[in-house]
Write a protein that holds these residues in place. Sequence first.
Motif, PDB file in Angstrom:
ATOM      1  N   GLY A  58      40.175  21.541  38.105  1.00  0.00           N
ATOM      2  CA  GLY A  58      39.555  20.237  38.257  1.00  0.00           C
ATOM      3  C   GLY A  58      40.501  19.125  37.851  1.00  0.00           C
ATOM      4  N   CYS A  59      40.007  17.903  37.953  1.00  0.00           N
ATOM      5  CA  CYS A  59      40.837  16.742  37.661  1.00  0.00           C
ATOM      6  C   CYS A  59      39.957  15.623  37.134  1.00  0.00           C
ATOM      7  CB  CYS A  59      41.545  16.305  38.942  1.00  0.00           C
ATOM      8  SG  CYS A  59      42.746  15.001  38.725  1.00  0.00           S
ATOM      9  N   ASP A  60      40.386  14.974  36.068  1.00  0.00           N
ATOM     10  CA  ASP A  60      39.727  13.782  35.552  1.00  0.00           C
ATOM     11  C   ASP A  60      40.595  12.608  35.995  1.00  0.00           C
ATOM     12  OD1 ASP A  60      38.860  11.577  34.081  1.00  0.00           O
ATOM     13  OD2 ASP A  60      38.430  12.751  32.286  1.00  0.00           O
ATOM     14  N   HIS A  61      40.241  11.998  37.141  1.00  0.00           N
ATOM     15  CA  HIS A  61      41.067  10.917  37.701  1.00  0.00           C
ATOM     16  C   HIS A  61      41.119   9.698  36.795  1.00  0.00           C
ATOM     17  CE1 HIS A  61      41.994  12.761  41.533  1.00  0.00           C
ATOM     18  NE2 HIS A  61      40.746  13.202  41.583  1.00  0.00           N
ATOM     19  N   LEU A  94      36.572  21.430  40.736  1.00  0.00           N
ATOM     20  CA  LEU A  94      36.814  21.130  42.140  1.00  0.00           C
ATOM     21  C   LEU A  94      37.100  22.376  42.959  1.00  0.00           C
ATOM     22  CD1 LEU A  94      39.023  17.973  41.541  1.00  0.00           C
ATOM     23  CD2 LEU A  94      36.589  18.045  42.089  1.00  0.00           C
ATOM     24  N   SER A  95      37.495  23.458  42.297  1.00  0.00           N
ATOM     25  CA  SER A  95      37.694  24.727  43.005  1.00  0.00           C
ATOM     26  C   SER A  95      37.435  25.884  42.050  1.00  0.00           C
ATOM     27  CB  SER A  95      39.110  24.832  43.586  1.00  0.00           C
ATOM     28  OG  SER A  95      40.065  25.055  42.562  1.00  0.00           O
ATOM     29  N   SER A 132      46.625  22.958  42.639  1.00  0.00           N
ATOM     30  CA  SER A 132      46.993  21.896  43.573  1.00  0.00           C
ATOM     31  C   SER A 132      46.693  20.503  43.046  1.00  0.00           C
ATOM     32  CB  SER A 132      46.259  22.094  44.898  1.00  0.00           C
ATOM     33  OG  SER A 132      44.861  22.053  44.697  1.00  0.00           O
ATOM     34  N   PHE A 133      45.831  20.357  42.063  1.00  0.00           N
ATOM     35  CA  PHE A 133      45.406  19.033  41.640  1.00  0.00           C
ATOM     36  C   PHE A 133      46.395  18.356  40.705  1.00  0.00           C
ATOM     37  CE2 PHE A 133      41.537  21.058  43.061  1.00  0.00           C
ATOM     38  CZ  PHE A 133      41.131  20.128  43.998  1.00  0.00           C
ATOM     39  N   SER A 134      47.332  19.105  40.115  1.00  0.00           N
ATOM     40  CA  SER A 134      48.310  18.453  39.238  1.00  0.00           C
ATOM     41  C   SER A 134      49.141  17.439  40.029  1.00  0.00           C
ATOM     42  CB  SER A 134      49.208  19.488  38.570  1.00  0.00           C
ATOM     43  OG  SER A 134      49.900  20.231  39.554  1.00  0.00           O
ATOM     44  N   ASN A 135      49.345  17.674  41.321  1.00  0.00           N
ATOM     45  CA  ASN A 135      50.093  16.725  42.154  1.00  0.00           C
ATOM     46  C   ASN A 135      49.301  15.444  42.391  1.00  0.00           C
ATOM     47  OD1 ASN A 135      52.110  18.611  42.412  1.00  0.00           O
ATOM     48  ND2 ASN A 135      51.320  19.434  44.315  1.00  0.00           N
ATOM     49  N   GLN A 136      47.979  15.504  42.292  1.00  0.00           N
ATOM     50  CA  GLN A 136      47.145  14.352  42.588  1.00  0.00           C
ATOM     51  C   GLN A 136      47.023  13.375  41.424  1.00  0.00           C
ATOM     52  OE1 GLN A 136      43.391  15.469  44.272  1.00  0.00           O
ATOM     53  NE2 GLN A 136      44.329  16.816  45.788  1.00  0.00           N
ATOM     54  N   VAL A 137      47.458  13.736  40.239  1.00  0.00           N
ATOM     55  CA  VAL A 137      47.363  12.806  39.107  1.00  0.00           C
ATOM     56  C   VAL A 137      48.583  11.893  39.026  1.00  0.00           C
ATOM     57  CG1 VAL A 137      45.809  14.258  37.765  1.00  0.00           C
ATOM     58  CG2 VAL A 137      48.272  14.472  37.431  1.00  0.00           C
ATOM     59  N   GLY A 138      49.536  12.081  39.945  1.00  0.00           N
ATOM     60  CA  GLY A 138      50.643  11.139  40.074  1.00  0.00           C
ATOM     61  C   GLY A 138      51.745  11.270  39.055  1.00  0.00           C
TER      62      GLY A 138
END
Length: 109
Positions: A33-36, A20-21, A93-99
């Motif tokens: 990146g993030c695996d939602h 993602l970046s 920044s994406f660690s915050n998006q996995v909740g």
Amino acid sequence: MRLLTGASSDDSFRFDVDPLSLTTFGSTVIVEGCDHGRSISWVHAWTVTDGIITQVKEYLNTSLTVTRLGSAYGSSSTAEITPAHCPSVWESSFSNQVGKSVPGLVLAI
């Protein structure tokens, strides 16, 4: 290991690696990146030498801060390194998006 090398095709081990970046600092490349679907965030830190990836560091579900070590005014073996000489140059920044709360690490370059 079997999944990474392609020896296994078991879908229960499937991991989406969608970057993602991408950020570069000299020979260091940071990809995040993030695996939602699995609530996993990841950061890769690659060292590139002569166009070849020579080192890979992988961080899963970890908040990463990249800092640059050394004096902004030149280096001296006797000089003390202070926080002013170790600026943060990138933060994941994406660690915050996995909740969920995740541990934090500092990668010094």
